[in-house]
Design a protein around this motif. Structure first.
Motif, PDB file in Angstrom:
ATOM      1  N   GLN A  37     -11.788  42.560  39.418  1.00 42.25           N
ATOM      2  CA  GLN A  37     -12.746  43.587  39.822  1.00 42.25           C
ATOM      3  C   GLN A  37     -12.138  44.979  39.767  1.00 42.25           C
ATOM      4  OE1 GLN A  37     -15.956  42.805  40.525  1.00 42.25           O
ATOM      5  NE2 GLN A  37     -16.440  44.970  40.649  1.00 42.25           N
ATOM      6  N   ASP A  38     -10.891  45.110  40.209  1.00 42.28           N
ATOM      7  CA  ASP A  38     -10.191  46.389  40.206  1.00 42.28           C
ATOM      8  C   ASP A  38      -9.220  46.410  39.025  1.00 42.28           C
ATOM      9  OD1 ASP A  38      -8.745  48.682  40.599  1.00 42.28           O
ATOM     10  OD2 ASP A  38      -8.056  48.187  42.622  1.00 42.28           O
ATOM     11  N   ARG A 127     -17.935  53.629  37.768  1.00 46.91           N
ATOM     12  CA  ARG A 127     -16.654  54.330  37.675  1.00 46.91           C
ATOM     13  C   ARG A 127     -16.540  55.003  36.307  1.00 46.91           C
ATOM     14  NH1 ARG A 127     -11.459  52.950  35.839  1.00 46.91           N
ATOM     15  NH2 ARG A 127     -12.171  50.845  35.307  1.00 46.91           N
ATOM     16  N   LEU A 128     -16.073  56.236  36.299  1.00 47.44           N
ATOM     17  CA  LEU A 128     -15.842  56.964  35.064  1.00 47.44           C
ATOM     18  C   LEU A 128     -14.342  57.047  34.803  1.00 47.44           C
ATOM     19  CD1 LEU A 128     -18.362  59.923  35.355  1.00 47.44           C
ATOM     20  CD2 LEU A 128     -18.678  57.708  34.249  1.00 47.44           C
ATOM     21  N   GLU A 129     -13.966  56.897  33.543  1.00 52.15           N
ATOM     22  CA  GLU A 129     -12.561  56.967  33.141  1.00 52.15           C
ATOM     23  C   GLU A 129     -12.425  57.978  32.005  1.00 52.15           C
ATOM     24  OE1 GLU A 129      -9.081  54.132  31.138  1.00 52.15           O
ATOM     25  OE2 GLU A 129     -11.144  53.394  31.376  1.00 52.15           O
ATOM     26  N   SER A 130     -11.618  58.994  32.222  1.00 51.49           N
ATOM     27  CA  SER A 130     -11.353  59.969  31.172  1.00 51.49           C
ATOM     28  C   SER A 130     -10.271  59.444  30.238  1.00 51.49           C
ATOM     29  CB  SER A 130     -10.903  61.301  31.773  1.00 51.49           C
ATOM     30  OG  SER A 130     -11.960  61.898  32.488  1.00 51.49           O
ATOM     31  N   LYS A 131     -10.450  59.681  28.943  1.00 52.96           N
ATOM     32  CA  LYS A 131      -9.465  59.283  27.951  1.00 52.96           C
ATOM     33  C   LYS A 131      -9.177  60.477  27.041  1.00 52.96           C
ATOM     34  CE  LYS A 131     -10.042  54.293  27.615  1.00 52.96           C
ATOM     35  NZ  LYS A 131     -10.232  53.173  26.676  1.00 52.96           N
ATOM     36  N   HIS A 138     -17.816  52.594  33.407  1.00 56.90           N
ATOM     37  CA  HIS A 138     -17.609  51.208  33.840  1.00 56.90           C
ATOM     38  C   HIS A 138     -18.657  50.856  34.895  1.00 56.90           C
ATOM     39  CE1 HIS A 138     -13.529  50.792  32.035  1.00 56.90           C
ATOM     40  NE2 HIS A 138     -13.432  52.078  32.308  1.00 56.90           N
ATOM     41  N   VAL A 139     -19.368  49.754  34.696  1.00 60.66           N
ATOM     42  CA  VAL A 139     -20.413  49.363  35.651  1.00 60.66           C
ATOM     43  C   VAL A 139     -20.175  47.974  36.233  1.00 60.66           C
ATOM     44  CG1 VAL A 139     -22.167  50.834  34.568  1.00 60.66           C
ATOM     45  CG2 VAL A 139     -21.882  48.480  33.783  1.00 60.66           C
ATOM     46  N   ARG A 140     -18.967  47.442  36.073  1.00 64.17           N
ATOM     47  CA  ARG A 140     -18.682  46.100  36.594  1.00 64.17           C
ATOM     48  C   ARG A 140     -18.886  46.030  38.109  1.00 64.17           C
ATOM     49  NH1 ARG A 140     -16.284  42.056  34.082  1.00 64.17           N
ATOM     50  NH2 ARG A 140     -15.442  43.436  32.477  1.00 64.17           N
ATOM     51  N   GLY A 141     -18.617  47.126  38.822  1.00 60.42           N
ATOM     52  CA  GLY A 141     -18.752  47.121  40.275  1.00 60.42           C
ATOM     53  C   GLY A 141     -20.118  47.518  40.783  1.00 60.42           C
ATOM     54  N   ALA A 142     -21.078  47.737  39.889  1.00 63.97           N
ATOM     55  CA  ALA A 142     -22.418  48.183  40.293  1.00 63.97           C
ATOM     56  C   ALA A 142     -23.394  47.012  40.356  1.00 63.97           C
ATOM     57  CB  ALA A 142     -22.929  49.238  39.314  1.00 63.97           C
ATOM     58  N   GLU A 143     -24.437  47.181  41.147  1.00 64.50           N
ATOM     59  CA  GLU A 143     -25.524  46.204  41.167  1.00 64.50           C
ATOM     60  C   GLU A 143     -26.191  46.168  39.790  1.00 64.50           C
ATOM     61  OE1 GLU A 143     -26.366  44.130  43.573  1.00 64.50           O
ATOM     62  OE2 GLU A 143     -24.769  44.869  44.876  1.00 64.50           O
ATOM     63  N   LYS A 170     -18.072  44.635  27.623  1.00 64.35           N
ATOM     64  CA  LYS A 170     -18.569  43.892  28.773  1.00 64.35           C
ATOM     65  C   LYS A 170     -18.590  44.819  29.991  1.00 64.35           C
ATOM     66  CE  LYS A 170     -16.745  39.452  27.145  1.00 64.35           C
ATOM     67  NZ  LYS A 170     -15.774  38.365  27.400  1.00 64.35           N
ATOM     68  N   ALA A 171     -19.804  45.205  30.420  1.00 66.10           N
ATOM     69  CA  ALA A 171     -19.992  46.078  31.578  1.00 66.10           C
ATOM     70  C   ALA A 171     -19.313  47.432  31.386  1.00 66.10           C
ATOM     71  CB  ALA A 171     -19.502  45.405  32.864  1.00 66.10           C
ATOM     72  N   VAL A 172     -19.276  47.909  30.153  1.00 67.82           N
ATOM     73  CA  VAL A 172     -18.604  49.173  29.872  1.00 67.82           C
ATOM     74  C   VAL A 172     -19.219  49.820  28.633  1.00 67.82           C
ATOM     75  CG1 VAL A 172     -16.835  48.046  28.470  1.00 67.82           C
ATOM     76  CG2 VAL A 172     -16.339  50.246  29.510  1.00 67.82           C
ATOM     77  N   LEU A 173     -19.259  51.141  28.645  1.00 63.88           N
ATOM     78  CA  LEU A 173     -19.665  51.895  27.464  1.00 63.88           C
ATOM     79  C   LEU A 173     -18.655  53.012  27.274  1.00 63.88           C
ATOM     80  CD1 LEU A 173     -21.770  52.356  25.208  1.00 63.88           C
ATOM     81  CD2 LEU A 173     -22.932  53.952  26.751  1.00 63.88           C
ATOM     82  N   GLU A 174     -17.989  53.011  26.122  1.00 61.69           N
ATOM     83  CA  GLU A 174     -16.983  54.019  25.824  1.00 61.69           C
ATOM     84  C   GLU A 174     -17.517  54.969  24.765  1.00 61.69           C
ATOM     85  OE1 GLU A 174     -12.284  54.526  24.574  1.00 61.69           O
ATOM     86  OE2 GLU A 174     -13.057  52.648  25.406  1.00 61.69           O
TER      87      GLU A 174
END
Length: 252
Positions: A37-38, A127-131, A138-143, A170-174
């Motif tokens: 999860q984390d 969660r947003l991740e800067s690259k 990231h939406v793995r932790g969202a309803e 999977k549960a992410v859009l980059e």
């Protein structure tokens, strides 16, 4: 308990082990490390980590982590150091030189990041991740309803900016302001090393570009369920440990 491999996969690994120059390219999350999860707590399975280190020490053998994570993040969670190679951001960052953006690309990245933050706007569990080349949602932790709403908003909004490349996982859009893919990274590594054959192991939809670039004599292994261009499939990261141990024994 030691996992057993399909006989056809064992045979393919034994043949692969005989080539003079071998590239072993591996995704990290869901392949060497179970999905958690984390993401900051992710670590490779001990057996896989040991096999990676031993393979990387063999003559004519290069092992590369090929991950969607940013390079610094991949270095931290994997714990791997040279001679293991690290490639982050889906091939956008190589450990021998980070990605360089043009002025126009840097301006687009700033515009993209601002638009994504506006679209997400504090949605719970997102969660947003800067690259270096873009931003990741990231939406793995969202309803589920929140995740769907956020991904739809980003896909139809910021991801449509001219010059932005969007990659769904999977549960992410980059989203990136340069064209990168794991398939292109495989081609780059193969060319740099003069590899006679490649083993690639991945689990996500973003790994399909790499499977699609494999050539006769290469071996592609998909971890888990889902459609794939890989020639072989295993069930879980624990099976990857057995795979790497089998390749190590044959290569030695």
């Amino acid at each position: 308990m030691t996992r057993s491999l399909d006989t056809a996969l064992e045979t393919a690994l034994a043949e692969l082990a005989r080539v003079p120059t071998l590239l072993v390219a591996l995704d990290f999350d869901g392949v060497l490390a179970p999905i958690v999860q984390d993401p900051s707590t992710s670590r490779p399975l001990p057996g896989s980590a040991a096999a990676v280190g031993a393979l990387a020490d063999l003559p004519g053998t290069t092992v590369a982590m090929l991950s969607g994570r940013a390079l610094d993040d991949l270095r931290t969670v994997s714990g791997f150091v040279a001679p293991v190679r690290l490639v982050g951001s889906h091939g956008g960052e190589f450990d021998d030189g980070a990605l360089e953006l043009t002025d126009a690309q840097r301006a687009l990245k700033d515009e993209l990041s601002a638009a994504v933050r506006h679209a997400v706007d504090g949605e719970p569990g997102v969660r947003l991740e800067s690259k270096p080349a873009g931003i990741v949602v990231h939406v793995r932790g969202a309803e589920p309803l929140v995740a769907e709403r956020v991904l739809d908003a980003v896909r139809t909004g910021p991801a449509q900016l001219p010059g932005v490349e969007a990659t769904a996982g999977k549960a992410v859009l980059e989203m990136a302001v340069v064209q990168v893919s794991k398939g292109a990274a495989i081609d780059t590594l193969r060319g740099r090393l003069g590899a006679d054959a490649v083993l690639f192991v991945g689990d996500d939809v973003t790994d399909e570009t790499a499977f699609a670039r494999l050539k006769p004599g290469d071996v592609g292994v998909k971890v888990g369920d889902g459609d794939t261009a890989a020639g072989f499939r295993v069930g879980a990261p624990e099976d990857v440990t057995a795979l790497l141990q089998a390749l190590l024994a044959a290569r030695r």
